[in-house]
Design a protein around this motif. Structure first.
Motif, PDB file in Angstrom:
ATOM      1  N   GLU A 172      25.265   6.020 -40.181  1.00 13.88           N
ATOM      2  CA  GLU A 172      25.285   4.562 -40.129  1.00 13.88           C
ATOM      3  C   GLU A 172      26.687   4.076 -40.436  1.00 13.88           C
ATOM      4  N   ARG A 173      27.119   3.111 -39.651  1.00 19.43           N
ATOM      5  CA  ARG A 173      28.428   2.522 -39.889  1.00 19.43           C
ATOM      6  C   ARG A 173      28.307   1.011 -39.883  1.00 19.43           C
ATOM      7  N   TYR A 174      29.274   0.352 -40.528  1.00 17.40           N
ATOM      8  CA  TYR A 174      29.244  -1.098 -40.735  1.00 17.40           C
ATOM      9  C   TYR A 174      30.567  -1.695 -40.276  1.00 17.40           C
ATOM     10  N   ILE A 198      22.208 -15.231 -38.464  1.00 15.63           N
ATOM     11  CA  ILE A 198      21.013 -14.459 -38.135  1.00 15.63           C
ATOM     12  C   ILE A 198      21.455 -13.253 -37.308  1.00 15.63           C
ATOM     13  N   LYS A 199      20.913 -12.074 -37.635  1.00 17.55           N
ATOM     14  CA  LYS A 199      21.188 -10.890 -36.822  1.00 17.55           C
ATOM     15  C   LYS A 199      19.900 -10.507 -36.110  1.00 17.55           C
ATOM     16  N   SER A 200      19.876 -10.672 -34.806  1.00 16.42           N
ATOM     17  CA  SER A 200      18.660 -10.418 -34.045  1.00 16.42           C
ATOM     18  C   SER A 200      18.965  -9.384 -32.971  1.00 16.42           C
ATOM     19  N   GLY A 201      18.344  -8.235 -33.071  1.00 18.95           N
ATOM     20  CA  GLY A 201      18.626  -7.153 -32.117  1.00 18.95           C
ATOM     21  C   GLY A 201      20.067  -6.683 -32.201  1.00 18.95           C
ATOM     22  N   GLY A 202      20.744  -6.967 -33.316  1.00 16.63           N
ATOM     23  CA  GLY A 202      22.158  -6.597 -33.453  1.00 16.63           C
ATOM     24  C   GLY A 202      23.101  -7.685 -32.985  1.00 16.63           C
ATOM     25  N   PHE A 203      22.560  -8.753 -32.408  1.00 18.13           N
ATOM     26  CA  PHE A 203      23.390  -9.893 -32.022  1.00 18.13           C
ATOM     27  C   PHE A 203      23.501 -10.856 -33.195  1.00 18.13           C
ATOM     28  N   GLY A 240      24.529   1.039 -35.868  1.00 19.53           N
ATOM     29  CA  GLY A 240      25.345  -0.020 -36.463  1.00 19.53           C
ATOM     30  C   GLY A 240      25.034  -1.361 -35.851  1.00 19.53           C
ATOM     31  N   SER A 241      25.714  -2.378 -36.347  1.00 18.91           N
ATOM     32  CA  SER A 241      25.613  -3.795 -35.960  1.00 18.91           C
ATOM     33  C   SER A 241      24.596  -4.562 -36.799  1.00 18.91           C
ATOM     34  N   ALA A 242      23.699  -3.850 -37.467  1.00 20.46           N
ATOM     35  CA  ALA A 242      22.694  -4.475 -38.321  1.00 20.46           C
ATOM     36  C   ALA A 242      22.144  -3.365 -39.211  1.00 20.46           C
ATOM     37  N   GLY A 270      23.220   1.265 -18.647  1.00 22.30           N
ATOM     38  CA  GLY A 270      22.881  -0.044 -18.085  1.00 22.30           C
ATOM     39  C   GLY A 270      22.184  -0.918 -19.108  1.00 22.30           C
ATOM     40  N   ARG A 271      21.038  -0.480 -19.566  1.00 22.67           N
ATOM     41  CA  ARG A 271      20.326  -1.105 -20.681  1.00 22.67           C
ATOM     42  C   ARG A 271      20.076  -0.013 -21.727  1.00 22.67           C
ATOM     43  N   PRO A 272      19.964  -0.416 -23.006  1.00 24.26           N
ATOM     44  CA  PRO A 272      19.780   0.629 -24.034  1.00 24.26           C
ATOM     45  C   PRO A 272      18.318   1.036 -24.195  1.00 24.26           C
ATOM     46  N   GLY A 326      14.758   1.988 -33.338  1.00 26.34           N
ATOM     47  CA  GLY A 326      13.334   1.757 -33.606  1.00 26.34           C
ATOM     48  C   GLY A 326      12.508   2.009 -32.350  1.00 26.34           C
ATOM     49  N   ARG A 327      13.034   1.572 -31.209  1.00 20.96           N
ATOM     50  CA  ARG A 327      12.306   1.763 -29.950  1.00 20.96           C
ATOM     51  C   ARG A 327      12.305   3.241 -29.532  1.00 20.96           C
ATOM     52  N   VAL A 328      13.384   3.937 -29.833  1.00 19.70           N
ATOM     53  CA  VAL A 328      13.414   5.383 -29.550  1.00 19.70           C
ATOM     54  C   VAL A 328      12.329   6.084 -30.376  1.00 19.70           C
ATOM     55  N   LYS A 376      20.047 -15.767 -27.781  1.00 27.11           N
ATOM     56  CA  LYS A 376      20.110 -16.822 -28.810  1.00 27.11           C
ATOM     57  C   LYS A 376      18.848 -17.687 -28.818  1.00 27.11           C
ATOM     58  N   ARG A 377      17.912 -17.386 -27.929  1.00 27.08           N
ATOM     59  CA  ARG A 377      16.716 -18.241 -27.846  1.00 27.08           C
ATOM     60  C   ARG A 377      15.807 -18.010 -29.046  1.00 27.08           C
ATOM     61  N   PRO A 378      15.197 -19.095 -29.570  1.00 20.66           N
ATOM     62  CA  PRO A 378      14.191 -18.882 -30.609  1.00 20.66           C
ATOM     63  C   PRO A 378      13.004 -18.124 -30.025  1.00 20.66           C
TER      64      PRO A 378
HETATM   65  C1  MCA Z   1      12.791 -13.672 -21.833  1.00 21.41           C
HETATM   66  N1  MCA Z   1      13.775 -13.446 -20.963  1.00 21.41           N
HETATM   67  C2  MCA Z   1      14.282 -14.622 -20.675  1.00 21.41           C
HETATM   68  C3  MCA Z   1      13.582 -15.617 -21.404  1.00 21.41           C
HETATM   69  N2  MCA Z   1      12.663 -14.989 -22.088  1.00 21.41           N
HETATM   70  N3  MCA Z   1      15.278 -14.979 -19.892  1.00 21.41           N
HETATM   71  C4  MCA Z   1      15.616 -16.272 -19.770  1.00 21.41           C
HETATM   72  N4  MCA Z   1      14.975 -17.264 -20.449  1.00 21.41           N
HETATM   73  C5  MCA Z   1      13.959 -16.984 -21.257  1.00 21.41           C
HETATM   74  N5  MCA Z   1      13.344 -17.965 -21.887  1.00 21.41           N
HETATM   75  C6  MCA Z   1      14.126 -12.124 -20.426  1.00 21.41           C
HETATM   76  C7  MCA Z   1      15.534 -11.846 -20.043  1.00 21.41           C
HETATM   77  O1  MCA Z   1      15.794 -12.237 -18.744  1.00 21.41           O
HETATM   78  C8  MCA Z   1      15.639 -10.339 -20.185  1.00 21.41           C
HETATM   79  O2  MCA Z   1      15.079  -9.711 -19.065  1.00 21.41           O
HETATM   80  C9  MCA Z   1      14.729 -10.072 -21.317  1.00 21.41           C
HETATM   81  O3  MCA Z   1      13.896 -11.199 -21.464  1.00 21.41           O
HETATM   82  C10 MCA Z   1      15.509  -9.889 -22.594  1.00 21.41           C
HETATM   83  O4  MCA Z   1      14.564  -9.781 -23.574  1.00 21.41           O
HETATM   84  P1  MCA Z   1      14.968  -9.646 -25.067  1.00 21.41           P
HETATM   85  O5  MCA Z   1      13.726  -9.476 -25.807  1.00 21.41           O
HETATM   86  O6  MCA Z   1      15.876 -10.728 -25.476  1.00 21.41           O
HETATM   87  O7  MCA Z   1      15.824  -8.359 -24.987  1.00 21.41           O
HETATM   88  P2  MCA Z   1      15.489  -7.004 -25.521  1.00 21.41           P
HETATM   89  O8  MCA Z   1      15.385  -5.991 -24.452  1.00 21.41           O
HETATM   90  O9  MCA Z   1      14.347  -7.076 -26.472  1.00 21.41           O
HETATM   91  O10 MCA Z   1      16.817  -6.775 -26.330  1.00 21.41           O
HETATM   92  C11 MCA Z   1      16.900  -5.841 -27.349  1.00 21.41           C
HETATM   93  C12 MCA Z   1      18.240  -5.186 -27.289  1.00 21.41           C
HETATM   94  C13 MCA Z   1      19.304  -6.277 -27.346  1.00 21.41           C
HETATM   95  C14 MCA Z   1      18.356  -4.425 -25.964  1.00 21.41           C
HETATM   96  C15 MCA Z   1      18.371  -4.221 -28.424  1.00 21.41           C
HETATM   97  O11 MCA Z   1      19.038  -7.082 -28.464  1.00 21.41           O
HETATM   98  C16 MCA Z   1      20.701  -5.748 -27.390  1.00 21.41           C
HETATM   99  O12 MCA Z   1      21.258  -5.372 -26.355  1.00 21.41           O
HETATM  100  N6  MCA Z   1      21.309  -5.706 -28.576  1.00 21.41           N
HETATM  101  C17 MCA Z   1      22.676  -5.217 -28.769  1.00 21.41           C
HETATM  102  C18 MCA Z   1      23.490  -6.202 -29.528  1.00 21.41           C
HETATM  103  C19 MCA Z   1      24.894  -5.723 -29.760  1.00 21.41           C
HETATM  104  O13 MCA Z   1      25.460  -4.947 -28.984  1.00 21.41           O
HETATM  105  N7  MCA Z   1      25.494  -6.176 -30.856  1.00 21.41           N
HETATM  106  C20 MCA Z   1      26.835  -5.771 -31.217  1.00 21.41           C
HETATM  107  C21 MCA Z   1      27.586  -6.910 -31.787  1.00 21.41           C
HETATM  108  P3  MCA Z   1      15.631  -8.328 -18.476  1.00 21.41           P
HETATM  109  O14 MCA Z   1      15.398  -7.314 -19.560  1.00 21.41           O
HETATM  110  O15 MCA Z   1      14.777  -8.082 -17.280  1.00 21.41           O
HETATM  111  O16 MCA Z   1      17.066  -8.556 -18.202  1.00 21.41           O
HETATM  112  S1  MCA Z   1      29.212  -6.294 -32.407  1.00 21.41           S
HETATM  113  C22 MCA Z   1      28.879  -6.133 -34.053  1.00 21.41           C
HETATM  114  O17 MCA Z   1      27.861  -6.539 -34.501  1.00 21.41           O
HETATM  115  C23 MCA Z   1      29.737  -5.397 -35.012  1.00 21.41           C
HETATM  116  C24 MCA Z   1      31.185  -5.272 -34.703  1.00 21.41           C
HETATM  117  C25 MCA Z   1      29.145  -4.031 -35.179  1.00 21.41           C
HETATM  118  O18 MCA Z   1      28.955  -3.634 -36.330  1.00 21.41           O
HETATM  119  O19 MCA Z   1      28.844  -3.412 -34.153  1.00 21.41           O
END
Ligand code: MCA
Ligand code: AMP
Length: 451
Positions: A251-253, A356-361, A229-231, A185-187, A208-210, A426-428
């Motif tokens: 690690e993979r890229y 910018i790569k933030s949390g892998g996004f 991966g992802s970052a 559900g969530r990581p 890092g959180r683990v 994407k929020r600052p």
């Molecule tokens: C905070 N929240 C807000 C606001 N401020 N919501 C709306 N407006 C605001 N101003 C709330 C949200 O509702 C959410 O709540 C929570 O804050 C999210 O916090 P955030 O800090 O952004 O999330 P996080 O838990 O710290 O996220 C860390 C994370 C995430 C889980 C590691 O960054 C993530 O899922 N990353 C994975 C990225 C990924 O899969 N990339 C792959 C790209 P609630 O938690 O209650 O919902 S593919 C790629 O790159 C390539 C191919 C590759 O190599 O893989």
């Protein structure tokens, strides 16, 4: 269907073959539900799937693949700006309201676009990356080979289902290799610890959180392989993960455009700070600023270029951007790298500060800047990535406010403006109000001075 081997019955079946956020299905039931939905999808130009981390998302994606209808995953929290762009640009229609009666459908050609995934660039709105079933199959087979990933694995992750990592590797990969999937559900560290898997996927922020939760980390000692991966995985996180779990992470890229192209191998060296060697079917090279091949001596930094079976078809509706992204047959990754004499790769950084790569996004500075400029109080803006211990990089906006409006603007309001119009990630994280932005003689903002 040939892409998702597990759904053909090749690995038998099990009642909890796919489990997402606690809801499970067998492969046969998944195949049946997807088949019914596919029958109702036939003939659609493309289908938009709200990529919530749910079983329904998996059913819808598989249905698109069965029907030969390109699937466009939409981030579930995408605000109006991001959502309208994705839907307009892709022409994707919503899911059919009701599933049909299942009809026998011809297996789509592997060349048919399977997915269109949106990825940010340095400027402008995100581009749709069109990928074929053939590229996806090649990418997954390369990883199965590198990681000895088989039907004996239980794959665990909790990554979003609107990007390559969570969807292609994390869902389609399980359905191709026959590995059981537990999506948490969530990581979260607790979710990973409770899942009892053999193969774990995470972005560096997750690892890092683990590490910050030693009890969760020690629950992973029974796993077979932890993959990051992802970052870039920081070396201290690599070391700590190894200390706490007994596993040196692999690690993979990769990129959305190329899928995963480099990895350390299950049976090979896992060197902290390095992303290993090309997977089967992929070639790489380094080039200097003039596209001249640079030496693979472990020291010379060049742009990494890749070619091979995992490559995307094109950017949707953007022939010029597609052409610009290639040097002949070689895709320009925009990442700076070194390659050593043994063929090991190290990613040194991005060539552009505007990615910018933030949390892998991946987040394009330009997209966030345009969004902020759409706020009535903002006159000028520059968005940059700052180093961040948890997220790798944190999005920071420097804004010049419009005096004419005269109202005090709260930083939280501007942050919310981006979170609601684009998407939450994407929020600052910080807003700095400044009197002016540093510019050069040409008027161009000097972002390196902001950093
Ligand atoms: C905070 N929240 C807000 C606001 N401020 N919501 C709306 N407006 C605001 N101003 C709330 C949200 O509702 C959410 O709540 C929570 O804050 C999210 O916090 P955030 O800090 O952004 O999330 P996080 O838990 O710290 O996220 C860390 C994370 C995430 C889980 C590691 O960054 C993530 O899922 N990353 C994975 C990225 C990924 O899969 N990339 C792959 C790209 P609630 O938690 O209650 O919902 S593919 C790629 O790159 C390539 C191919 C590759 O190599 O893989
Ligand atoms: P995306 O556009 O989200 O597919 O992200 C692709 C980018 O993520 C690549 O161009 C790299 O900058 C970065 N990336 C992915 N994996 C790694 C890694 N293992 N090390 C460093 N950077 C990575």
């Amino acid at each position: 269907m040939t892409l998702l081997t597990a759904l053909d019955g090749s690995f038998g079946d099990q009642p909890e073959a796919v489990s997402i956020a606690g809801v499970a299905t067998s492969w046969a039931d998944l195949r049946a539900a997807s088949g019914r939905l596919a029958s109702a999808m036939v003939g659609m130009p493309a289908v938009a799937v709200e990529a919530e981390p749910t079983l329904q998302t998996v059913v819808a994606v598989v249905a698109g693949l069965l029907a030969g209808v390109p699937v466009v995953p939409v981030p579930p929290d995408a605000g109006p700006l991001e959502r309208e762009h994705i839907l307009r640009d892709s022409g994707a229609l919503p899911l059919p309201a009701a599933a049909g009666v299942e009809r026998a459908l011809p297996t789509p050609s592997p060349e048919v676009p399977a997915l269109v995934m949106y990825t940010s660039g340095t400027t402008g709105a995100p581009k749709g990356v069109v990928m074929s079933g053939r590229a996806i199959a090649a990418g997954l087979d390369g990883l199965a080979d590198a990681w000895q990933w088989t039907a004996d694995d239980v794959l665990v992750h909790g990554l979003p289902l609107f990007h390559v990592h969570g969807l292609v590797l994390g869902v389609l990969g399980a359905l191709r290799t026959g590995a059981r999937l537990v999506h948490t559900g969530r990581p979260t560290p607790a979710g990973y610890a409770a899942a009892g898997g053999s193969l774990y996927f995470g972005v560096p922020t997750v690892w890092g959180r683990v590490c910050a939760d030693p009890a969760a980390a020690s629950a992973l000692t029974g796993a077979r392989l932890l993959v990051s991966g992802s970052a870039p995985l920081p070396v201290p996180v690599f070391d700590e993960l190894q200390r706490l779990t007994g596993h040196a992470p692999v690690e993979r890229y990769g990129m959305t455009e190329t899928l995963i192209t480099l990895s350390t191998r299950f049976d090979g060296e896992r060197r902290p700070g390095w992303v290993g060697v090309p997977i089967a079917g992929v070639d790489t090279r380094l080039v200097d600023d003039h596209d001249t091949v640079a030496p693979h001596d472990g020291e010379t930094i060049g742009e990494l270029q890749v070619q091979g079976a995992t490559m995307f078809d094109r950017y949707l509706n953007r022939p010029e951007a597609t052409a610009d992204s290639f040097a002949g047959d070689w895709f320009r990754t925009g990442d700076a790298a070194v390659i050593d004499a043994s063929g090991f790769h190290r990613i040194v950084g991005r060539q552009s500060m505007d990615i910018i790569k933030s949390g892998g996004f991946k987040v394009g500075a330009g997209e966030v800047e345009s969004c902020l400029l759409g706020h009535p109080s903002v006159r000028e803006v520059a968005v940059v990535g700052f180093p961040d211990d948890d997220l790798g990089q944190r999005i920071v906006a420097f804004v010049v406010l419009d005096g004419v409006v005269g109202e005090e603007v709260d930083a939280a309001l501007l942050i919310d403006h981006v979170a609601t119009n684009l998407s939450v990630h994407k929020r600052p994280r910080d807003i700095h109000v400044v009197a002016e932005l540093p510019r050069n003689a040409m008027g161009k903002v000097q972002k390196h001075l902001l950093r």
